[in-house]
Write a protein that holds these residues in place. Structure first.
Motif, short mmCIF file in Angstrom:
data_model
loop_
_atom_site.label_atom_id
_atom_site.label_comp_id
_atom_site.label_asym_id
_atom_site.label_seq_id
_atom_site.Cartn_x
_atom_site.Cartn_y
_atom_site.Cartn_z
N TYR A 107 36.10 130.32 78.22
CA TYR A 107 36.40 131.66 78.73
C TYR A 107 35.15 132.33 79.31
O TYR A 107 35.21 133.00 80.35
N MET A 108 34.01 132.12 78.64
CA MET A 108 32.76 132.73 79.08
C MET A 108 32.12 131.96 80.23
O MET A 108 31.11 132.38 80.78
N ASP A 109 32.71 130.82 80.57
CA ASP A 109 32.27 130.00 81.71
C ASP A 109 30.86 129.45 81.50
O ASP A 109 29.99 129.55 82.39
N TYR A 110 30.63 128.84 80.34
CA TYR A 110 29.35 128.15 80.11
C TYR A 110 29.23 126.97 81.06
O TYR A 110 30.23 126.36 81.45
N ASP A 111 27.99 126.65 81.41
CA ASP A 111 27.73 125.57 82.35
C ASP A 111 27.32 124.26 81.68
O ASP A 111 27.59 123.19 82.21
N ALA A 112 26.66 124.33 80.52
CA ALA A 112 26.27 123.13 79.78
C ALA A 112 25.80 123.55 78.39
O ALA A 112 25.48 124.72 78.16
N ALA A 113 25.75 122.58 77.48
CA ALA A 113 25.29 122.84 76.12
C ALA A 113 24.77 121.55 75.50
O ALA A 113 25.02 120.45 76.02
N VAL A 114 24.03 121.68 74.41
CA VAL A 114 23.65 120.53 73.58
C VAL A 114 24.15 120.79 72.17
O VAL A 114 24.26 121.94 71.73
N PRO A 115 24.49 119.73 71.42
CA PRO A 115 24.86 119.94 70.03
C PRO A 115 23.63 120.14 69.16
O PRO A 115 22.52 119.70 69.50
N GLY A 116 23.81 120.83 68.02
CA GLY A 116 22.76 120.96 67.03
C GLY A 116 23.07 120.10 65.81
O GLY A 116 24.16 119.53 65.70
N ASN A 117 22.14 120.03 64.89
CA ASN A 117 22.35 119.21 63.69
C ASN A 117 23.54 119.69 62.87
O ASN A 117 24.28 118.88 62.29
N HIS A 118 23.77 121.02 62.84
CA HIS A 118 24.92 121.52 62.07
C HIS A 118 26.24 121.27 62.80
O HIS A 118 27.30 121.28 62.15
N ASP A 119 26.20 121.04 64.09
CA ASP A 119 27.41 120.61 64.80
C ASP A 119 27.75 119.17 64.41
O ASP A 119 28.91 118.84 64.17
N ILE A 120 26.72 118.32 64.34
CA ILE A 120 26.94 116.93 63.91
C ILE A 120 27.39 116.89 62.45
O ILE A 120 28.18 116.02 62.06
N GLU A 121 26.95 117.86 61.66
CA GLU A 121 27.32 117.91 60.24
C GLU A 121 28.83 118.06 60.03
O GLU A 121 29.35 117.71 58.98
N THR A 122 29.54 118.55 61.03
CA THR A 122 30.99 118.73 60.89
C THR A 122 31.73 117.39 60.91
O THR A 122 32.89 117.32 60.49
N GLY A 123 31.11 116.32 61.41
CA GLY A 123 31.72 115.01 61.42
C GLY A 123 32.41 114.67 62.74
O GLY A 123 32.77 115.56 63.52
N HIS A 124 32.58 113.38 62.97
CA HIS A 124 33.14 112.88 64.23
C HIS A 124 34.47 113.54 64.59
O HIS A 124 34.70 113.91 65.74
N SER A 125 35.36 113.66 63.61
CA SER A 125 36.70 114.16 63.92
C SER A 125 36.66 115.57 64.47
O SER A 125 37.51 115.96 65.28
N VAL A 126 35.65 116.35 64.05
CA VAL A 126 35.54 117.73 64.53
C VAL A 126 34.81 117.78 65.87
O VAL A 126 35.34 118.30 66.86
N TYR A 127 33.59 117.24 65.94
CA TYR A 127 32.82 117.44 67.17
C TYR A 127 33.36 116.61 68.34
O TYR A 127 33.26 117.03 69.49
N ASP A 128 33.95 115.46 68.08
CA ASP A 128 34.53 114.70 69.19
C ASP A 128 35.72 115.46 69.80
O ASP A 128 35.87 115.51 71.03
N ARG A 129 36.55 116.02 68.94
CA ARG A 129 37.68 116.83 69.42
C ARG A 129 37.17 118.04 70.20
O ARG A 129 37.69 118.38 71.28
N TYR A 130 36.17 118.69 69.67
CA TYR A 130 35.60 119.88 70.29
C TYR A 130 34.98 119.56 71.65
O TYR A 130 35.21 120.28 72.64
N PHE A 131 34.19 118.47 71.73
CA PHE A 131 33.55 118.11 73.00
C PHE A 131 34.58 117.90 74.10
O PHE A 131 34.37 118.32 75.25
#
Length: 587
Positions: A107-131
Motif C-alpha cells: 500500500y505504501m509502495d515500497y521499492d525494495a527491502a532486505v530481511p533482518g535476523n528477526h524476520d528469519i527468526e519467524t521461520g521458512h513458512s512465515v517469511y517465504d509466504r511473506y516474500f
C-alpha cells in the motif's frame, strides 16, 4: 522562405544547445528499518497510544511524493516481522489471509527491502509466504540457497529515473547461524558481507554501469569485536574499505545515524540509519547532472526526520481498520491473573520476581535442574490483576524456543562468570558503580555498556557474586537450591533459550568453554513451540499465578553493594525503591 530557414536554424540551434547542456535530476531516498511490528500508532503491549509507526511515516511519504513523484524511492532495512502482536498474529495465528505486513508495504509502495535476523527468526513458512506477497523485491546477495549455490533472494535491483541508474545491493548480517536454530533457515547459508560485496559490486559497476550505488544492509554501523569476517555490524567498515558506494542505508543496531565518511579512495559515503519503531525516517537527497548519458556531477545530503512531527495518515488507518480491530481484540485476550506486579528493574541489582518467574516456568516446562534467563526488555512491568495476551510480549520479547542442555558444574560457573562480567563492574571501593556503564554516557544520561538481554542469572542453585573480584573469580556456587551439594565435575540438565544455545553471546563459548561446533551435541531436548507460547499456555492452565522472588543469589560484599545499588538505581530509573532486597542462606 529565407525567413523560414532562419527560424528553423534558430530552433535547431536551441535544440542542439539543449542536447549539449547538462540536465539536473533530483532524487529522494527514504529508509525505514527495525519497525518490529509497529505498524499502527498504538502500543498494543501497554494498551496505550504509541509513538512512531508506519501510519505516521505514510504522512511524510505522501508529502514527499507530491514533490518528487516517481523520483522518490522507498526502502526498508529489515526486522519488520517481529516485536508486536500485529506481526505475530499474521505470522502464526492467521496464516491464511494475506500477511498484514505485506499488505501495508504494498500500500505504501515500497521499492525494495532486505530481511533482518528477526524476520528469519519467524521461520521458512512465515517469511517465504511473506516474500511472495510483497510486490517489490526483497534483496539478499549473501543469503545463499545451498542446493543451487545461488542467492536465495535477488542480490540487487536497478532503478532508472529520468535516465539515472540507481543500483541497490541488499545484504543481511551473517550471524544468523550463531543466533537461530537451523530449522528456521534450513537450506540457506549466510556469506560474509564483505566477500559478497566484492563479488557483486564489480558486476553492478561493469554490467549495469550504475550512476548511484546504494547499500541496503541489515547490519549496524560498527563491529563489537575485532572479528571482521562474519561480523555482526560491519556497515562502517564496508563504507570505509570498499569503494563504490554513494549511500549505505543500514539498520539492526537501532542507533539512529546520519553521517558522511571518507572512504580509502577519498570519496564521500553517506551512512543513514533511522533507528527503530518508526520513530525516525532516514532520507537522502541526490542531485545529479547528466549531459546526454554522461554523469557530470552528483551531490548527496542526508537527514533524519522525527516522526513525532508527522500526523497520523487517516487514509492508512481506514485502509487497515479491520486488521487494527482484529489485533486489538487478539491483544486483549485474557490469559490469567497475576497476584503481584513484576518489573525488570529489580533484575539489575539482585534476584527479581520477574526473572525468577520465567526461570521457574522454564524449570517446570523442561524438567531441568538449573535454568538461565535475562530481562529481555530493559524496562517493563506487568501489573497485578488480570493479564492479557499483550502482557506475554512484555514477559518474553522474542520467539525463542526452550532447549535443555547438559553442562558440567564447572561449565555452569564459567557461564555465569561471563554473564556477570557483562553487567557488573569490578568495584575497587564502596564509591564505585556496581553496574558496568558505557563511558560515553555520563550524569543523568548513564547507559549500560551491554544490552540487558545478555544479563543471565540462574535458578536451581544458590550462589554469590563478589563484585570486587575479577572475571573468573566472581561466582561462588554454594549448593543446589534444595541445599544438596553442587559438584563442579557433575553434569546437570540446564534450561536455556535457543538464542543462548547457539552460542554467539559468548556464555557457552567464552564462559563455559564449549567449542561452537560441539554445542549442538549438548542439547538433549527442544520445545516444539516458542517460549512465549509455552509460558502463555502454562499460565492459562493455572489461572492464577503468584510470582515470587526466590532469593537464590546475591551480590557481595553487601556493605559495598547496598549504597552502589541506590546510586545506580537512580542513574537508570530515578529515585525508585527496590521491591526485593536479596538475602540468602550462605551457610
Amino acid at each position: 522562405m529565407k525567413k523560414f530557414k532562419i527560424i528553423f536554424s534558430i530552433i535547431f540551434l536551441f535544440f542542439c544547445i539543449h542536447l549539449l547542456s547538462a540536465k539536473e535530476i533530483k532524487l529522494k531516498i527514504i529508509e525505514t528499518s527495525d519497525i518490529h511490528g509497529n505498524y499502527f500508532p498504538y502500543d498494543f503491549l501497554n494498551d496505550t497510544p504509541g509513538k512512531g509507526s508506519l501510519a505516521r511515516i505514510e504522512t511524510y511519504i505522501q508529502q514527499q511524493r507530491d514533490i518528487y513523484g516517481k523520483n522518490l524511492l522507498l526502502f526498508d532495512a529489515g526486522d519488520f516481522l517481529q516485536g508486536q502482536p500485529t506481526s505475530y498474529y499474521y505470522n502464526f495465528i492467521d496464516t491464511v489471509s494475506p500477511h498484514l505486513g505485506a499488505r501495508i508495504l504494498n500500500y505504501m509502495d515500497y521499492d525494495a527491502a532486505v530481511p533482518g535476523n528477526h524476520d528469519i527468526e519467524t521461520g521458512h513458512s512465515v517469511y517465504d509466504r511473506y516474500f511472495t506477497q510483497c510486490k517489490f523485491p526483497y534483496l539478499g546477495a549473501n543469503i545463499i540457497n545451498t542446493s543451487t549455490g545461488n542467492p536465495y533472494l535477488k542480490p540487487y535491483h536497478i532503478f532508472v529515473r529520468e535516465g539515472v541508474k540507481i543500483a541497490v545491493l541488499g545484504l543481511l548480517t551473517p550471524r544468523i547461524p550463531y543466533w537461530l536454530p537451523k530449522d528456521l533457515w534450513s537450506g540457506l547459508q549466510f556469506d560474509d558481507m564483505q566477500e559478497s560485496i566484492r563479488k557483486w559490486l564489480p558486476i553492478i559497476r561493469e554490467k549495469e554501469k550504475a550512476d548511484i550505488i546504494i547499500g541496503l544492509f541489515h547490519s549496524g554501523e560498527k563491529p563489537k569485536s575485532g572479528n571482521v569476517k562474519f561480523e555482526e555490524n560491519t556497515s562502517f567498515l564496508i563504507a570505509r574499505d570498499i569503494p563504490g558506494f554513494d549511500i549505505i542505508l543500514l539498520g539492526h543496531d537501532h542507533n539512529a545515524l546520519c553521517r558522511t565518511i571518507t572512504n580509502k579512495n577519498g570519496e564521500k559515503v553517506l551512512l543513514l540509519n533511522p533507528g527503530s519503531q518508526g520513530l525516525n525516517i532516514a532520507r537522502a537527497e541526490i542531485i545529479i547532472e547528466k549531459k546526454r548519458n554522461t554523469l557530470i556531477s552528483k551531490s548527496i545530503s542526508g537527514a533524519l526526520i522525527n516522526t513525532s512531527n508527522c500526523g497520523i495518515d487517516s487514509a492508512f488507518m481506514a485502509q487497515f481498520s479491520t486488521a487494527y480491530d482484529t489485533i486489538q481484540k487478539f491483544s486483549n485476550s485474557p490469559v490469567g491473573t497475576l497476584t503481584q506486579t513484576i518489573s525488570t528493574r529489580d533484575s539489575y541489582f539482585g534476584p527479581s520476581a520477574f526473572c525468577d518467574f520465567i526461570n521457574q516456568l522454564q524449570l517446570k516446562i523442561s524438567g531441568a535442574d538449573i535454568s538461565f534467563t535475562a530481562p529481555l526488555f530493559f524496562d517493563t512491568e506487568i501489573k497485578a490483576g488480570k493479564i492479557f495476551l499483550r502482557d506475554m510480549f512484555k514477559l518474553y520479547k522474542y520467539e525463542n524456543r526452550l532447549h535443555t542442555m547438559l553442562l558440567t558444574g564447572k561449565e555452569i560457573k564459567g557461564y555465569l562468570e561471563h554473564s556477570y562480567s557483562l553487567w557488573t563492574n569490578q568495584m575497587q571501593s564502596p564509591e564505585d558503580d556496581l553496574l558496568l556503564f558505557d563511558n560515553q554516557y555520563t550524569g543523568i544520561n548513564k547507559k549500560l555498556l551491554y544490552n540487558s538481554y545478555n544479563f543471565d542469572s540462574a535458578m536451581g542453585i544458590k550462589y554469590t557474586v563478589d563484585v570486587t573480584k575479577p572475571y573468573g573469580n566472581k561466582i561462588n556456587i554454594i549448593s543446589m537450591s534444595d541445599g544438596s551439594s553442587f559438584d563442579l565435575d557433575k553434569t546437570y540438565k540446564v534450561a536455556i533459550n535457543s538464542y543462548r544455545a547457539n552460542g554467539d553471546d559468548g556464555m557457552l563459548i567464552k564462559g563455559a568453554g564449549i567449542p561452537k561446533e560441539k554445542i549442538k551435541d549438548r542439547i538433549v531436548k527442544t520445545s516444539d513451540n516458542d517460549l512465549r507460547s509455552d509460558i502463555m499456555q502454562y499460565i492459562h492452565q493455572k489461572g492464577t499465578i503468584t510470582p515470587e522472588c526466590k532469593n537464590e543469589w546475591k551480590f557481595i560484599p553487601e556493605e559495598w553493594v547496598a549504597p552502589a545499588i541506590e546510586r545506580n538505581r537512580n542513574d537508570l530509573f530515578g529515585n525508585i525503591s527496590i521491591t526485593n532486597k536479596p538475602s540468602i542462606n550462605v551457610h
